[in-house]
Design a protein around this motif. Structure first.
Motif, PDB file in Angstrom:
ATOM      1  N   ARG A   1     -42.338  -0.560 -30.869  1.00 13.77           N
ATOM      2  CA  ARG A   1     -43.206  -1.675 -30.490  1.00 13.77           C
ATOM      3  C   ARG A   1     -43.647  -1.563 -29.036  1.00 13.77           C
ATOM      4  N   ARG A   2     -42.730  -1.155 -28.178  1.00 17.46           N
ATOM      5  CA  ARG A   2     -43.057  -1.011 -26.756  1.00 17.46           C
ATOM      6  C   ARG A   2     -44.086   0.101 -26.535  1.00 17.46           C
ATOM      7  N   LEU A   3     -43.973   1.183 -27.309  1.00 24.15           N
ATOM      8  CA  LEU A   3     -44.827   2.355 -27.098  1.00 24.15           C
ATOM      9  C   LEU A   3     -46.097   2.336 -27.941  1.00 24.15           C
ATOM     10  N   GLY A   4     -46.200   1.390 -28.870  1.00 23.96           N
ATOM     11  CA  GLY A   4     -47.372   1.343 -29.731  1.00 23.96           C
ATOM     12  C   GLY A   4     -47.368   2.415 -30.801  1.00 23.96           C
TER      13      GLY A   4
ATOM     14  N   ILE B   1     -36.702  -4.888 -16.305  1.00 19.84           N
ATOM     15  CA  ILE B   1     -36.645  -3.469 -16.623  1.00 19.84           C
ATOM     16  C   ILE B   1     -36.439  -3.240 -18.111  1.00 19.84           C
ATOM     17  N   ALA B   2     -35.463  -3.925 -18.698  1.00 17.53           N
ATOM     18  CA  ALA B   2     -35.163  -3.715 -20.114  1.00 17.53           C
ATOM     19  C   ALA B   2     -36.285  -4.206 -21.016  1.00 17.53           C
ATOM     20  N   GLN B   3     -36.961  -5.287 -20.616  1.00 19.46           N
ATOM     21  CA  GLN B   3     -38.004  -5.851 -21.454  1.00 19.46           C
ATOM     22  C   GLN B   3     -39.397  -5.356 -21.087  1.00 19.46           C
ATOM     23  N   GLY B   4     -39.474  -4.472 -20.103  1.00 18.03           N
ATOM     24  CA  GLY B   4     -40.743  -3.828 -19.797  1.00 18.03           C
ATOM     25  C   GLY B   4     -41.762  -4.689 -19.074  1.00 18.03           C
ATOM     26  N   PHE B   5     -41.312  -5.674 -18.281  1.00 17.37           N
ATOM     27  CA  PHE B   5     -42.251  -6.482 -17.507  1.00 17.37           C
ATOM     28  C   PHE B   5     -42.515  -5.811 -16.159  1.00 17.37           C
ATOM     29  N   ASP B   6     -43.744  -5.973 -15.689  1.00 21.63           N
ATOM     30  CA  ASP B   6     -44.096  -5.444 -14.375  1.00 21.63           C
ATOM     31  C   ASP B   6     -43.711  -6.408 -13.260  1.00 21.63           C
ATOM     32  N   ALA B   7     -43.764  -7.702 -13.550  1.00 18.48           N
ATOM     33  CA  ALA B   7     -43.445  -8.705 -12.524  1.00 18.48           C
ATOM     34  C   ALA B   7     -43.093 -10.019 -13.201  1.00 18.48           C
ATOM     35  N   ALA B   8     -42.434 -10.892 -12.439  1.00 21.60           N
ATOM     36  CA  ALA B   8     -42.122 -12.235 -12.910  1.00 21.60           C
ATOM     37  C   ALA B   8     -42.181 -13.176 -11.722  1.00 21.60           C
TER      38      ALA B   8
END
Length: 306
Positions: free
Chosen positions: A24-27, A135-142
């Motif tokens: 899902r992360r990589l499409g 990092i684990a959930q693949g977010f760039d920022a929060a």
């Protein structure tokens, strides 16, 4: 040499503990991810994962390989992304996590100008009050306040994270208060944590830095500061709410501050992102833009209850 795609599939599967989540992360399809990992295992001549119908675990060799290639993979990906950024064109999908209320009030209004500056960036913004694992959930920022700072994540301060006591002008006039101890005689509107479901209790801080216990009765509990402001504006009691939400209601006159010399200090409102030597251009552009807008709009001053 094994393909970059196979190594990326391995790293994402190891981080997420699942071929399906990595897909899902990589499409990609889960079958494609599994096939790429199997091809990598054949190439290196050893098993990297222990597989079962419900569990995916690294072998000792797999853990060693992940330790050696994980950081390098991120560096290579960021270097590729930054090739476009070096020419002034930050690009790619920008995954950001922010609370629903704060995002609607302060982040979404910035989107138009941001996309005008950086048309090659595709926003993928998630509105949730829960703290995410960047990092684990693949977010760039929060964006948020009071978050624990995990390893590998840095925070850039945007302004103070203060909470204040507010009530409708009529309720405040009918219940004049001189000291926090008198709050126990008022109807209280409190915030329930979306994560734990508990009503947290913070000490109140005076402008002179003295402190007092916050004794606000939980007559009404809500999980959203904006909703608590609306309840207070109806004259239902005294609410403890975050300044980013309270400020607009105070400015409009729908509520007034109760015990205006007192507030709750929750630390800082910050923008969080991965601590990387080579930060992706899209992330750097977003962080710098948000910091710039906070300064231009003087939001740090607006959110300062002291």
């Amino acid at each position: 040499m094994e393909s970059f795609a196979s190594i990326e599939c391995f790293v994402r599967s190891a981080e997420l503990g699942s071929f399906a989540e990595a897909a899902r992360r990589l499409g990609l399809s889960a079958a494609a991810v599994s096939k790429n990992v199997a091809r990598l295992e054949t190439s290196v001549g050893m098993r990297l994962f222990q597989r079962s119908t419900r569990h995916l675990a690294l072998t000792e060799a797999g853990q060693q390989f992940l330790d050696e290639v994980g950081g390098s993979l991120a560096t290579i990906q960021n270097a590729v992304a930054n090739l476009a950024s070096a020419q002034g064109r930050p690009s790619g999908t920008l995954r950001v996590s922010v609370g629903p209320g704060f995002g609607r009030l302060y982040l979404v209004p910035l989107l138009g100008e941001f996309l005008t500056r950086y048309p090659d960036i595709r926003p993928d913004w998630h509105f949730d009050n829960r703290q995410v694992d960047l990092i684990a959930q693949g977010f760039d920022a929060a964006l948020g306040g009071g978050f624990e700072l995990p390893q590998g994540v840095v925070a850039r301060k945007l302004g103070p994270a203060h909470r204040v006591l507010v009530a409708s002008p009529g309720y405040a006039a009918a219940h004049p208060l001189d000291h926090p101890a008198q709050l126990r005689d008022c109807h209280g509107i409190v915030i329930r944590s979306p994560q734990s479901g508990r009503v947290r209790s913070w000490p109140l801080t005076h402008r002179n830095q003295s402190t007092a216990a916050l004794e606000l009765r939980p007559d009404i509990a809500m999980s959203d500061s904006d909703a608590a402001c609306l309840a207070a504006a109806q004259g239902l009691g005294v609410a403890l709410v975050s300044m980013p939400f309270a400020s607009a209601y105070i400015a409009s006159g729908h509520v007034v501050r109760v015990l205006p010399d007192w507030y709750v200090d929750n630390g800082n409102l910050s923008i969080y992102y991965a601590a990387q030597r080579l930060l992706p251009g899209k992330t750097r552009a977003f962080v710098d833009y948000v910091v710039e807008q906070f300064e231009t709009q003087k939001l740090a001053e607006k959110f300062n209850a002291a």
